[in-house]
Motif scaffolding. Structure first.
Motif, PDB file in Angstrom:
ATOM      1  N   PHE A 194      46.918  14.476  15.655  1.00 21.30           N
ATOM      2  CA  PHE A 194      47.432  13.718  14.792  1.00 21.30           C
ATOM      3  C   PHE A 194      48.867  13.506  14.710  1.00 21.30           C
ATOM      4  N   ALA A 195      49.390  14.835  14.985  1.00 24.78           N
ATOM      5  CA  ALA A 195      50.909  14.816  15.267  1.00 24.78           C
ATOM      6  C   ALA A 195      51.398  13.887  16.288  1.00 24.78           C
ATOM      7  N   TRP A 196      50.701  13.980  17.471  1.00 23.87           N
ATOM      8  CA  TRP A 196      50.837  13.439  18.731  1.00 23.87           C
ATOM      9  C   TRP A 196      50.722  11.661  18.636  1.00 23.87           C
ATOM     10  N   THR A 197      49.557  11.317  17.593  1.00 25.85           N
ATOM     11  CA  THR A 197      49.462   9.919  17.189  1.00 25.85           C
ATOM     12  C   THR A 197      50.428   9.431  16.683  1.00 25.85           C
ATOM     13  N   ILE A 198      51.180  10.215  15.665  1.00 24.98           N
ATOM     14  CA  ILE A 198      52.559   9.828  14.959  1.00 24.98           C
ATOM     15  C   ILE A 198      53.728   9.616  16.028  1.00 24.98           C
ATOM     16  N   VAL A 199      53.778  10.768  16.706  1.00 19.99           N
ATOM     17  CA  VAL A 199      54.852  10.720  17.389  1.00 19.99           C
ATOM     18  C   VAL A 199      54.944   9.485  18.374  1.00 19.99           C
ATOM     19  N   MET A 200      53.632   9.206  19.093  1.00 22.87           N
ATOM     20  CA  MET A 200      53.659   8.032  20.019  1.00 22.87           C
ATOM     21  C   MET A 200      53.929   6.732  19.385  1.00 22.87           C
ATOM     22  N   ILE A 201      53.404   6.529  18.240  1.00 21.60           N
ATOM     23  CA  ILE A 201      53.447   5.341  17.487  1.00 21.60           C
ATOM     24  C   ILE A 201      55.153   5.078  17.296  1.00 21.60           C
ATOM     25  N   CYS A 202      55.547   6.077  16.855  1.00 17.90           N
ATOM     26  CA  CYS A 202      57.004   5.985  16.436  1.00 17.90           C
ATOM     27  C   CYS A 202      57.750   5.975  17.588  1.00 17.90           C
ATOM     28  N   PHE A 203      57.779   6.784  18.821  1.00 20.98           N
ATOM     29  CA  PHE A 203      58.226   6.549  19.840  1.00 20.98           C
ATOM     30  C   PHE A 203      58.214   5.076  20.532  1.00 20.98           C
ATOM     31  N   SER A 204      56.951   4.492  20.410  1.00 14.57           N
ATOM     32  CA  SER A 204      56.811   3.138  21.041  1.00 14.57           C
ATOM     33  C   SER A 204      57.695   2.134  20.392  1.00 14.57           C
ATOM     34  N   ILE A 205      57.725   2.372  18.983  1.00 12.42           N
ATOM     35  CA  ILE A 205      58.383   1.411  18.380  1.00 12.42           C
ATOM     36  C   ILE A 205      60.186   1.710  18.841  1.00 12.42           C
ATOM     37  N   PHE A 260      62.766  18.264  25.543  1.00  9.60           N
ATOM     38  CA  PHE A 260      63.384  18.547  24.293  1.00  9.60           C
ATOM     39  C   PHE A 260      64.740  17.855  24.492  1.00  9.60           C
ATOM     40  N   MET A 261      65.580  18.532  25.599  1.00  7.95           N
ATOM     41  CA  MET A 261      66.964  18.076  25.653  1.00  7.95           C
ATOM     42  C   MET A 261      66.917  16.387  26.081  1.00  7.95           C
ATOM     43  N   LEU A 262      65.911  15.997  26.913  1.00  7.40           N
ATOM     44  CA  LEU A 262      65.952  14.531  27.138  1.00  7.40           C
ATOM     45  C   LEU A 262      65.926  13.799  26.154  1.00  7.40           C
ATOM     46  N   ILE A 263      65.156  14.091  24.908  1.00  8.68           N
ATOM     47  CA  ILE A 263      64.697  13.351  23.847  1.00  8.68           C
ATOM     48  C   ILE A 263      65.931  13.550  22.814  1.00  8.68           C
ATOM     49  N   ALA A 264      66.720  14.705  22.869  1.00  7.98           N
ATOM     50  CA  ALA A 264      67.849  14.944  22.134  1.00  7.98           C
ATOM     51  C   ALA A 264      68.925  13.816  22.569  1.00  7.98           C
ATOM     52  N   PRO A 278      60.401  12.063  14.723  1.00  5.71           N
ATOM     53  CA  PRO A 278      59.278  12.921  14.876  1.00  5.71           C
ATOM     54  C   PRO A 278      58.992  13.298  16.076  1.00  5.71           C
ATOM     55  N   TYR A 279      59.401  12.770  17.290  1.00  6.85           N
ATOM     56  CA  TYR A 279      59.346  13.364  18.681  1.00  6.85           C
ATOM     57  C   TYR A 279      59.970  14.745  18.731  1.00  6.85           C
ATOM     58  N   LEU A 280      61.241  14.541  18.313  1.00  4.70           N
ATOM     59  CA  LEU A 280      62.477  15.388  18.334  1.00  4.70           C
ATOM     60  C   LEU A 280      61.839  16.729  17.648  1.00  4.70           C
ATOM     61  N   LEU A 281      61.251  16.403  16.257  1.00  7.97           N
ATOM     62  CA  LEU A 281      60.877  17.623  15.503  1.00  7.97           C
ATOM     63  C   LEU A 281      59.607  18.260  16.128  1.00  7.97           C
ATOM     64  N   TRP A 282      58.562  17.469  16.618  1.00  4.51           N
ATOM     65  CA  TRP A 282      57.425  17.863  16.995  1.00  4.51           C
ATOM     66  C   TRP A 282      57.784  18.966  18.194  1.00  4.51           C
ATOM     67  N   LEU A 283      58.572  18.421  19.052  1.00  8.65           N
ATOM     68  CA  LEU A 283      59.169  19.284  20.385  1.00  8.65           C
ATOM     69  C   LEU A 283      59.697  20.735  19.738  1.00  8.65           C
ATOM     70  N   ASN A 322      55.110  27.677  22.248  1.00  6.36           N
ATOM     71  CA  ASN A 322      55.152  28.057  23.691  1.00  6.36           C
ATOM     72  C   ASN A 322      55.793  29.332  23.673  1.00  6.36           C
ATOM     73  N   GLY A 323      57.142  29.373  23.095  1.00  6.68           N
ATOM     74  CA  GLY A 323      58.047  30.592  23.257  1.00  6.68           C
ATOM     75  C   GLY A 323      57.355  31.711  22.490  1.00  6.68           C
ATOM     76  N   TYR A 324      56.430  31.581  21.680  1.00  5.64           N
ATOM     77  CA  TYR A 324      56.006  32.644  21.286  1.00  5.64           C
ATOM     78  C   TYR A 324      54.918  33.368  22.031  1.00  5.64           C
ATOM     79  N   ILE A 325      54.161  32.296  22.788  1.00  5.81           N
ATOM     80  CA  ILE A 325      53.222  32.877  23.483  1.00  5.81           C
ATOM     81  C   ILE A 325      53.896  33.450  24.716  1.00  5.81           C
ATOM     82  N   LEU A 326      55.030  32.857  25.230  1.00  4.16           N
ATOM     83  CA  LEU A 326      55.554  33.425  26.378  1.00  4.16           C
ATOM     84  C   LEU A 326      56.053  34.656  26.142  1.00  4.16           C
TER      85      LEU A 326
END
Length: 153
Positions: free
Chosen positions: A51-62, A111-115, A134-139, A146-150
């Motif tokens: 769901f999140a990636w769907t929203i992110v990619m729609i918004c990022f496409s716009i 994240f750095m690239l999108i920021a 939304p992309y920035l927030l999701w990242l 990922n950090g928690y797992i690491l």
């Protein structure tokens, strides 16, 4: 009309990236390796990622369609290409190869690239900058997961 053509192209490319990423991760999210990891307590259920990636990619496409309308340069396309590679490759690095630390590096770079894009092109896009948020927030969420797992496995 050109905006809508660019929008359709970015939708195809961005959802294609999600499809390629899914193929590259193989069965990663359902494999014992991932299921047995100590994951962050705030890890959302699996359906939230789709769901999140769907929203992110729609918004990022716009965002990208508007950005190329405002400032059509090869630099923007290069940044988009790097974003594409980082986005798609994380699935392979993390889920397929189980390289959690490289996955973290990948997400930090993404994240750095999108920021960078958010800040650099804010003047051109003004209120349309909201479509990259939304992309920035999701990242940010992805980096914490990922950090928690690491650090806990």
């Amino acid at each position: 009309m050109k905006f809508y053509i660019r929008l359709i192209l970015f939708l195809i490319i961005n959802f294609g990236a999600l499809g390629i990423g899914t193929i590259l991760m193989n069965n990663g999210p359902t494999e014992a390796w991932y299921l047995n990891l100590d994951k962050a307590p705030w890890t959302p259920p699996g359906w939230v990622f789709g769901f999140a990636w769907t929203i992110v990619m729609i918004c990022f496409s716009i965002y990208m369609a508007k950005l190329l309308e405002a400032k059509n340069t090869s630099t923007i396309l290069i940044l988009f290409g790097i974003q594409f590679i980082l986005n798609v490759s994380w699935n392979y690095v993390f889920f397929n190869q189980h390289m959690v630390s490289f996955g973290m590096i990948n997400l930090i770079l993404l994240f750095m690239l999108i920021a960078y894009m958010t800040i650099t092109y804010k003047a051109e896009l003004k209120t349309y900058t909201i479509f990259i948020l939304p992309y920035l927030l999701w990242l940010i969420v992805a980096n914490t997961l990922n950090g928690y797992i690491l650090f806990n496995n």
